[in-house]
Design a protein around this motif. Structure first.
Motif, PDB file in Angstrom:
ATOM      1  N   ASP A   1       7.171  -7.016  54.955  1.00  0.00           N
ATOM      2  CA  ASP A   1       6.288  -6.140  55.712  1.00  0.00           C
ATOM      3  C   ASP A   1       6.661  -6.181  57.183  1.00  0.00           C
ATOM      4  N   TRP A   2       5.971  -5.419  57.994  1.00  0.00           N
ATOM      5  CA  TRP A   2       6.145  -5.402  59.439  1.00  0.00           C
ATOM      6  C   TRP A   2       4.922  -4.757  60.044  1.00  0.00           C
ATOM      7  N   GLN A   3       4.771  -4.883  61.362  1.00  0.00           N
ATOM      8  CA  GLN A   3       3.688  -4.189  62.040  1.00  0.00           C
ATOM      9  C   GLN A   3       4.199  -3.622  63.354  1.00  0.00           C
ATOM     10  N   SER A   4       3.561  -2.530  63.788  1.00  0.00           N
ATOM     11  CA  SER A   4       3.837  -1.974  65.110  1.00  0.00           C
ATOM     12  C   SER A   4       2.519  -1.636  65.785  1.00  0.00           C
TER      13      SER A   4
ATOM     14  N   SER B   1       6.631 -11.587  53.869  1.00  0.00           N
ATOM     15  CA  SER B   1       7.989 -11.101  53.696  1.00  0.00           C
ATOM     16  C   SER B   1       7.992  -9.659  53.201  1.00  0.00           C
TER      17      SER B   1
ATOM     18  N   THR C   1      -0.975  -8.436  56.126  1.00  0.00           N
ATOM     19  CA  THR C   1      -0.500  -8.522  57.511  1.00  0.00           C
ATOM     20  C   THR C   1      -1.672  -8.559  58.487  1.00  0.00           C
TER      21      THR C   1
ATOM     22  N   THR D   1       0.618  -0.918  59.684  1.00  0.00           N
ATOM     23  CA  THR D   1       1.451  -1.658  58.748  1.00  0.00           C
ATOM     24  C   THR D   1       1.627  -0.808  57.505  1.00  0.00           C
TER      25      THR D   1
ATOM     26  N   ASP E   1      10.704 -12.191  60.163  1.00  0.00           N
ATOM     27  CA  ASP E   1      11.783 -13.114  60.488  1.00  0.00           C
ATOM     28  C   ASP E   1      12.155 -13.104  61.958  1.00  0.00           C
ATOM     29  N   TRP E   2      11.425 -12.340  62.783  1.00  0.00           N
ATOM     30  CA  TRP E   2      11.669 -12.339  64.225  1.00  0.00           C
ATOM     31  C   TRP E   2      10.836 -13.414  64.906  1.00  0.00           C
TER      32      TRP E   2
ATOM     33  N   THR F   1       3.149  -2.055  54.124  1.00  0.00           N
ATOM     34  CA  THR F   1       3.468  -2.631  52.823  1.00  0.00           C
ATOM     35  C   THR F   1       2.288  -3.335  52.168  1.00  0.00           C
TER      36      THR F   1
ATOM     37  N   TYR G   1       8.772  -7.976  62.892  1.00  0.00           N
ATOM     38  CA  TYR G   1       9.103  -8.283  61.497  1.00  0.00           C
ATOM     39  C   TYR G   1       8.910  -9.778  61.257  1.00  0.00           C
TER      40      TYR G   1
END
Length: 219
Positions: A59-62, A57, A162, A156, A83-84, A158, A81
């Motif tokens: 964080d995210w990655q691309s 929660s 991840t 990433t 929650d996706w 945060t 993300y």
């Protein structure tokens, strides 16, 4: 028996403290990537994993192809993300002090889409364009002079919890003659621990970070 139990607890505690999952955050960004300078464009088919990777929660990655960061840049790939249910194709640009992130279509698990950033010398000033799946999505002036350093990366921001598991395939870079050629992956790969990458072929690589939990064993 008591000494054995104490030793096992101590060993597991030591492993936990040394684990990247327990490390204090010393940077706000972690990357695993290929980069090469002196070119006018970069494209790659970027795959999503077969299943949703772990992202805590907040964080995210691309996973993207991009011009270098700094005063101005363009970038495109897929982003996720926690929650996706599915990643999204995206394009991002930073021009004249304004950053814009646009979400495009969903990208299903286990699929690859071609993403491209390329210099357009026919018009404008230091003009770069973004292409997604063969469709030009936008062009912007005042990005970078060409030739330029170009990057294919997972990132990433945060936490190192991840997980990465992304394949970058069919990579090509555009030379001064306008020809799309194979990259030189060897000696052009980089990663911030605990992340890493593996060269798969002369035109593909995988970024990775497997999340490993070390349970305490007490008997």
């Amino acid at each position: 028996m008591q000494s054995t139990k104490t030793l096992m607890v101590s060993l597991n505690l030591l492993l936990l403290l040394l684990s990247p999952l327990f490390m204090l955050t010393v940077t706000a960004n972690w990357y695993s990537y290929y980069s090469q300078s002196g070119y006018y464009g970069l494209w790659s088919t970027i795959y999503t994993p077969l299943n949703k990777p772990y992202i805590p929660s907040g964080d995210w990655q691309s996973n993207s192809v991009t011009t270098p960061g700094g005063a101005a840049w363009v970038q495109t790939g897929w982003i996720l993300y926690p929650d996706w249910n599915l990643p999204k194709q995206y394009m991002e640009y930073f021009v004249s002090g304004v950053r814009q992130l646009d979400y495009l279509n969903d990208q299903s698990w286990g699929t690859g889409i071609k993403y491209e950033v390329s210099f357009d010398g026919s018009t404008g000033n230091n003009r770069w364009c973004i292409w997604v799946n063969g469709l030009q999505r936008g062009c912007w002036n005042d990005i970078h002079a060409a030739p330029s350093l170009l990057i294919a990366q997972s990132e990433t921001h945060t936490t190192t919890d991840t997980a990465f598991l992304t394949d970058f395939t069919n990579i090509r870079i555009r030379n001064a003659a306008g020809t799309w050629v194979y990259p030189t992956l060897i000696n052009h790969m980089h990663a911030d621990p605990p992340y890493g990458n593996t060269i798969l072929t002369s035109e593909s690589f995988r970024t990775w970070r497997y999340v490993i939990f070390l349970p305490l064993v007490v008997k």
